[in-house]
Design a protein around this motif. Structure first.
Motif, PDB file in Angstrom:
ATOM      1  N   VAL A   1       0.860  -1.178   0.000  1.00 46.96           N
ATOM      2  CA  VAL A   1       0.000   0.000   0.000  1.00 46.96           C
ATOM      3  C   VAL A   1       0.896   1.227   0.000  1.00 46.96           C
ATOM      4  O   VAL A   1       1.813   1.342   0.819  1.00 46.96           O
ATOM      5  CB  VAL A   1      -0.923   0.028   1.235  1.00 46.96           C
TER       6      VAL A   1
ATOM      7  N   VAL B   1       1.102   5.291   0.468  1.00 47.04           N
ATOM      8  CA  VAL B   1       0.377   6.375   1.127  1.00 47.04           C
ATOM      9  C   VAL B   1       1.135   7.672   0.910  1.00 47.04           C
ATOM     10  O   VAL B   1       2.343   7.749   1.174  1.00 47.04           O
ATOM     11  CB  VAL B   1       0.231   6.103   2.636  1.00 47.04           C
TER      12      VAL B   1
ATOM     13  N   ILE C   1      -0.550   6.494  10.837  1.00 49.98           N
ATOM     14  CA  ILE C   1      -0.843   5.538   9.774  1.00 49.98           C
ATOM     15  C   ILE C   1       0.180   4.406   9.774  1.00 49.98           C
ATOM     16  O   ILE C   1      -0.166   3.232   9.615  1.00 49.98           O
ATOM     17  CB  ILE C   1      -0.878   6.252   8.404  1.00 49.98           C
TER      18      ILE C   1
ATOM     19  N   TRP D   1      -0.528   0.460  10.598  1.00 46.44           N
ATOM     20  CA  TRP D   1      -0.159  -0.619   9.682  1.00 46.44           C
ATOM     21  C   TRP D   1       0.485  -1.778  10.450  1.00 46.44           C
ATOM     22  O   TRP D   1       0.102  -2.939  10.294  1.00 46.44           O
ATOM     23  CB  TRP D   1       0.781  -0.107   8.606  1.00 46.44           C
TER      24      TRP D   1
ATOM     25  N   LEU E   1      -7.019  -6.888   5.267  1.00 46.70           N
ATOM     26  CA  LEU E   1      -6.435  -5.707   4.640  1.00 46.70           C
ATOM     27  C   LEU E   1      -7.386  -4.515   4.752  1.00 46.70           C
ATOM     28  O   LEU E   1      -6.963  -3.399   5.073  1.00 46.70           O
ATOM     29  CB  LEU E   1      -6.109  -5.992   3.177  1.00 46.70           C
ATOM     30  N   ARG E   2      -8.663  -4.751   4.527  1.00 43.28           N
ATOM     31  CA  ARG E   2      -9.635  -3.660   4.649  1.00 43.28           C
ATOM     32  C   ARG E   2      -9.680  -3.133   6.082  1.00 43.28           C
ATOM     33  O   ARG E   2      -9.808  -1.928   6.311  1.00 43.28           O
ATOM     34  CB  ARG E   2     -11.025  -4.133   4.206  1.00 43.28           C
TER      35      ARG E   2
ATOM     36  N   MET F   1      -6.666  -0.972   6.843  1.00 44.38           N
ATOM     37  CA  MET F   1      -6.637   0.282   6.092  1.00 44.38           C
ATOM     38  C   MET F   1      -7.752   1.250   6.451  1.00 44.38           C
ATOM     39  O   MET F   1      -7.979   2.228   5.734  1.00 44.38           O
ATOM     40  CB  MET F   1      -6.707  -0.029   4.596  1.00 44.38           C
TER      41      MET F   1
ATOM     42  N   MET G   1      -6.855   4.937   6.247  1.00 46.25           N
ATOM     43  CA  MET G   1      -6.005   5.352   5.128  1.00 46.25           C
ATOM     44  C   MET G   1      -6.800   5.682   3.877  1.00 46.25           C
ATOM     45  O   MET G   1      -7.867   5.145   3.641  1.00 46.25           O
ATOM     46  CB  MET G   1      -5.012   4.231   4.786  1.00 46.25           C
TER      47      MET G   1
ATOM     48  N   PRO H   1      -5.272   5.407   0.422  1.00 47.41           N
ATOM     49  CA  PRO H   1      -4.036   5.105  -0.303  1.00 47.41           C
ATOM     50  C   PRO H   1      -4.024   5.649  -1.728  1.00 47.41           C
ATOM     51  O   PRO H   1      -5.069   5.792  -2.370  1.00 47.41           O
ATOM     52  CB  PRO H   1      -4.009   3.569  -0.308  1.00 47.41           C
TER      53      PRO H   1
ATOM     54  N   GLY I   1      -2.497   0.343  -4.146  1.00 51.78           N
ATOM     55  CA  GLY I   1      -2.166  -0.843  -3.374  1.00 51.78           C
ATOM     56  C   GLY I   1      -2.421  -2.089  -4.182  1.00 51.78           C
ATOM     57  O   GLY I   1      -3.136  -2.057  -5.199  1.00 51.78           O
TER      58      GLY I   1
ATOM     59  N   LEU J   1      -5.935  -1.742  -5.084  1.00 46.54           N
ATOM     60  CA  LEU J   1      -6.486  -0.608  -4.354  1.00 46.54           C
ATOM     61  C   LEU J   1      -6.464   0.598  -5.273  1.00 46.54           C
ATOM     62  O   LEU J   1      -5.401   1.042  -5.719  1.00 46.54           O
ATOM     63  CB  LEU J   1      -5.666  -0.330  -3.096  1.00 46.54           C
TER      64      LEU J   1
ATOM     65  N   LEU K   1     -13.644   1.909   0.712  1.00 46.69           N
ATOM     66  CA  LEU K   1     -12.847   2.127   1.911  1.00 46.69           C
ATOM     67  C   LEU K   1     -13.382   3.327   2.687  1.00 46.69           C
ATOM     68  O   LEU K   1     -13.860   4.300   2.086  1.00 46.69           O
ATOM     69  CB  LEU K   1     -11.377   2.350   1.536  1.00 46.69           C
TER      70      LEU K   1
END
Length: 273
Positions: A7, A9, A16, A20, A133-134, A137, A140, A142, A145, A185, A212
Motif C-alpha cells: 500500500v 500512502v 498511519i 499498519w 487488509l480492509r 486500512m 487510510m 491510499p 495498493g 487498491l 474504503l
C-alpha cells in the motif's frame, strides 16, 4: 514467501504507519504472535529501524512475543522499519514501512506472507486476507495498493512492463493507476472516473468491490488467488483501462513471473463499449 501486500500512502502520518504495524500484528500475524509468545521457540522475530537515509540500523527483539515497544519507535516516521518472523532460519512473514525518495512525502507499507498453494486456493483464507487488509486500512486513503502472488518488487506489473520509473509512478498515482493484481487498491480520484464502486461492481470483472472508509475502493478480482486466471486478469485490465497508463507493456527478462495483459490500455479504453 508467497503473498505480497503493498500500500502506497502520500502525506503519511506516524499514526498511519503505527496502524499498519499494529493492524498486521492483530490480524494477518496474530497466529505468529501467539506462537512466539508461547515460548516454544518454533517462531521467533526481530525488528529493525533506520531513522534516516544512511543512518545506522537499530535492531530490536520482542518482549515475550509482544511489540508494543516497537510501535513507540515509529514516531517520527523512520526512513525504514521492518518486523520479520522466522521458523528456524526460514523467513515466514514480514511487515515493513519505508519512505520513498520521490521528492514528496510517500511511504510504502508492505507485508510478505508464507502461506502455501493450498491456502492460495482456499476461499476462506483468501476472504480473510481481503477482510484483514480492509480492516488494517480503515484510517487510510491510499494512492495505490495491491496483493499478488510471488511478486516482491516495489515496482508494479505496469512499472516493469512499461519501463516506468518507480518515482514517477508513485507521484502520478492519483492521475493514472499504477497497475493491477489479484487485489487492487484504486484511489478515490480514479474510482470516480470509472463510475464509482457501483459501476465497478456491475462490470462483472471483480469478485468483490469494497469502498474504503477514507476513500478509494478495494477491488478483488477472483474469490481466490489461485482463481486469478489470465481470463480474469483480462477482464480486470479492460475495466480499469480508462485510468491505466498508455503503451504496450513488454516482458522483462529480469522479472519472468510478471503478469500483465500485453495490450495498450489507451486502445482498449477506446474500443470498450
Amino acid at each position: 514467501m508467497d503473498l505480497y501486500v503493498e500500500v502506497d500512502v502520500d502525506n503519511p502520518s506516524s499514526r498511519i504507519v503505527e496502524d499498519w504495524f499494529n493492524g498486521a500484528l492483530s490480524t494477518l500475524f496474530s497466529a505468529l504472535t501467539e506462537w512466539e509468545s508461547s515460548g516454544s521457540g518454533a517462531v521467533t522475530s526481530i525488528a529493525s529501524i533506520c531513522r534516516a537515509d544512511g543512518a545506522e540500523t537499530e535492531r530490536f527483539t520482542s518482549d515475550r512475543g509482544g511489540w508494543r515497544h516497537l510501535l513507540d519507535e515509529l514516531t517520527p516516521i523512520p526512513y525504514s522499519a521492518s518486523l520479520v518472523y522466522f521458523s528456524g532460519e526460514v523467513e515466514i512473514g514480514r511487515v515493513k514501512a519505508s519512505q520513498i525518495s520521490s521528492g514528496t512525502d510517500h511511504v510504502t507499507l508492505s507485508i510478505g506472507l508464507h502461506c502455501g498453494d493450498e491456502a492460495l486456493a482456499s476461499a476462506e483464507y483468501c476472504a480473510w486476507i481481503s477482510e484483514s487488509l480492509r480492516d488494517v486500512m480503515k484510517s487510510m486513503n491510499p494512492g495505490f495498493g495491491r496483493v499478488e502472488y510471488g511478486s516482491f518488487s516495489n515496482r508494479t506489473n505496469l512499472d516493469i512492463g512499461l519501463r516506468r520509473k518507480h518515482k514517477d509512478s508513485v507521484v502520478e498515482a492519483r492521475d493514472v493507476l499504477r497497475g493491477y493484481a489479484w487485489v487492487t487498491l484504486c484511489p478515490s480520484e480514479l474510482a470516480e472516473r470509472l463510475g464509482g464502486a457501483g459501476s465497478l461492481s456491475q462490470s462483472g470483472a471483480f469478485h468483490g468491490v469494497y469502498e474504503l472508509d477514507s476513500g478509494g475502493v478495494l477491488l478483488q478480482a477472483s474469490e481466490t488467488v489461485a482463481g486469478y486466471t489470465d481470463d480474469v486478469m483480462d477482464g480486470v485490465f479492460r475495466t480499469l483501462a480508462p485510468v491505466l497508463p498508455p503503451g504496450v507493456p513488454r516482458k522483462s527478462a529480469a522479472h519472468p513471473a510478471n503478469r500483465l495483459v500485453a495490450k495498450d490500455a489507451s486502445v482498449a479504453s477506446r474500443d470498450s463499449p
